[in-house]
Design an enzyme around this catalytic site. Structure first.
Site, PDB file in Angstrom:
ATOM      1  N   LYS A  46      21.254   9.652  33.821  1.00  0.00           N
ATOM      2  CA  LYS A  46      21.617   8.714  32.752  1.00  0.00           C
ATOM      3  C   LYS A  46      20.588   7.581  32.669  1.00  0.00           C
ATOM      4  CE  LYS A  46      26.486   9.856  33.122  1.00  0.00           C
ATOM      5  NZ  LYS A  46      27.740   9.620  33.839  1.00  0.00           N
ATOM      6  N   GLN A  90      30.358   4.910  37.381  1.00  0.00           N
ATOM      7  CA  GLN A  90      30.365   6.348  37.661  1.00  0.00           C
ATOM      8  C   GLN A  90      31.638   6.725  38.430  1.00  0.00           C
ATOM      9  OE1 GLN A  90      28.050   8.634  36.531  1.00  0.00           O
ATOM     10  NE2 GLN A  90      29.480  10.142  37.324  1.00  0.00           N
ATOM     11  N   ASP A 113      31.491   4.266  27.856  1.00  0.00           N
ATOM     12  CA  ASP A 113      32.088   5.541  28.268  1.00  0.00           C
ATOM     13  C   ASP A 113      33.408   5.777  27.524  1.00  0.00           C
ATOM     14  OD1 ASP A 113      31.019   7.434  29.866  1.00  0.00           O
ATOM     15  OD2 ASP A 113      31.803   6.646  31.767  1.00  0.00           O
TER      16      ASP A 113
END
Ligand code: NAD
Length: 277
Positions: A46, A90, A113
């Site tokens: 990412k 994460q 996200d």
């Protein structure tokens, strides 16, 4: 449907847009807690793609034994920092940490996200915010490959808040206009439910669950599931048999996974625009 190629196109388009905007410092912050190897790999890719998209990458790493207060403190600091536009924590967090409490510290504008309660609320209400990246990636593939959605019958297999549920909302949105069926582990006769569909999104996490029998000739089949087997990474779709009947199909790997990352970058740029007002 080639997710890697479309990802690269979307990232290049984003880099041009950032340049055309006078190259502002659009910053994606990643938070990694602990030493889980797959998580390290995901965060690493990412960060790499952020740089390719001409975004800035800020990285915060905490030890495996970090306390709830330490993780929340790090996220709260990024939430308050005006130089940070997107925050990605994460998952999964190490055992003993409450991920929900950490995620909910991210303001909806920075929740690239799209996983917090407030982001989900905005998605349901169709208010400005960020949708989760994986179902968004599926939508981008449908667009790029010009798969008609208006009035189409779509089946989403799996009802998680990460993939299945937001996928249902995105497919059924005004302007997309699919008629969506949500299938799950208690669905009776999955074969006939799927066989009626023009679009199938498989997100159950069961290796090769969807076979040629499930697929109407010409249907579009998008595979989200990831199962790690002795034969390597396997999707929810039995690619070899399904490709014989499907009109369009994503490979696994190389389909929806790369698209997830591309959409994270797009969400980060959108976050910058939103915060700029
Ligand atoms: P999850 O375990 O939270 O949800 C799985 C869903 O599948 C559940 O709602 C369950 O009802 C349904 N299900 C289980 N067995 C079924 C069956 N036999 N028939 C029909 N439905 C069934 O998982 P998740 O977080 O939604 O992830 C789903 C899969 O997608 C996993 O394999 C995950 O690794 C993968 N994933 C991929 C990406 C990507 O970028 N491609 C991103 C996120 C998750």
């Amino acid at each position: 449907m080639d997710g890697k190629r479309v990802r690269d196109e979307l990232i290049a388009e984003l880099a041009s847009r950032v340049a055309a905007d006078g190259s502002p410092e659009v910053t994606l912050a990643t938070v990694l807690v602990g030493d889980d190897k797959p998580s390290q790999v995901y965060v690493g890719s990412k960060r790499k793609k952020a740089v390719e998209a001409s975004l800035k990458s800020r990285h915060v790493e905490l030890a495996n034994d970090a306390t709830q207060a330490e993780v929340e403190g790090a996220v709260a600091e990024l939430a308050a920092d005006p130089a940070v536009h997107g925050i990605l924590v994460q998952l999964p967090l190490p055992d003993g940490l409450n991920a929900e409490a950490v995620l909910n510290l991210i303001p909806p504008e920075k929740d690239v996200d799209g996983l917090t309660e407030r982001s989900m609320g905005r998605l349901v209400r169709n208010n400005p915010g960020h949708a989760p990246c994986t179902p968004l990636g599926v939508m981008r593939l449908l667009e790029r490959y010009q798969i008609p959605t208006a009035g189409a019958k779509a089946v989403v297999v799996g009802r998680s808040t990460l993939v299945g549920l937001p996928q249902v909302l995105l497919l059924g949105r005004k302007g997309v206009d699919a008629t969506v069926t949500l299938a799950h582990s208690r669905t009776r006769d999955l074969v006939s439910v799927c066989r009626d569909a023009d679009i199938i999104v498989a997100a159950a996490g069961i290796a090769r669950l969807i076979t040629a029998d499930h697929v109407k000739p010409g249907a579009a089949v998008l595979d989200v599931g990831i199962s790690r087997t002795e034969a390597g990474i396997v999707g929810d779709v039995d690619f070899d048999s399904v490709q014989e009947v499907a009109g369009a199909i994503t490979p696994m790997p190389g389909g929806t996974g790369p698209m997830t990352i591309a959409c994270l970058m797009q969400n980060t740029y959108n976050a910058y625009q939103m915060l700029k007002g």
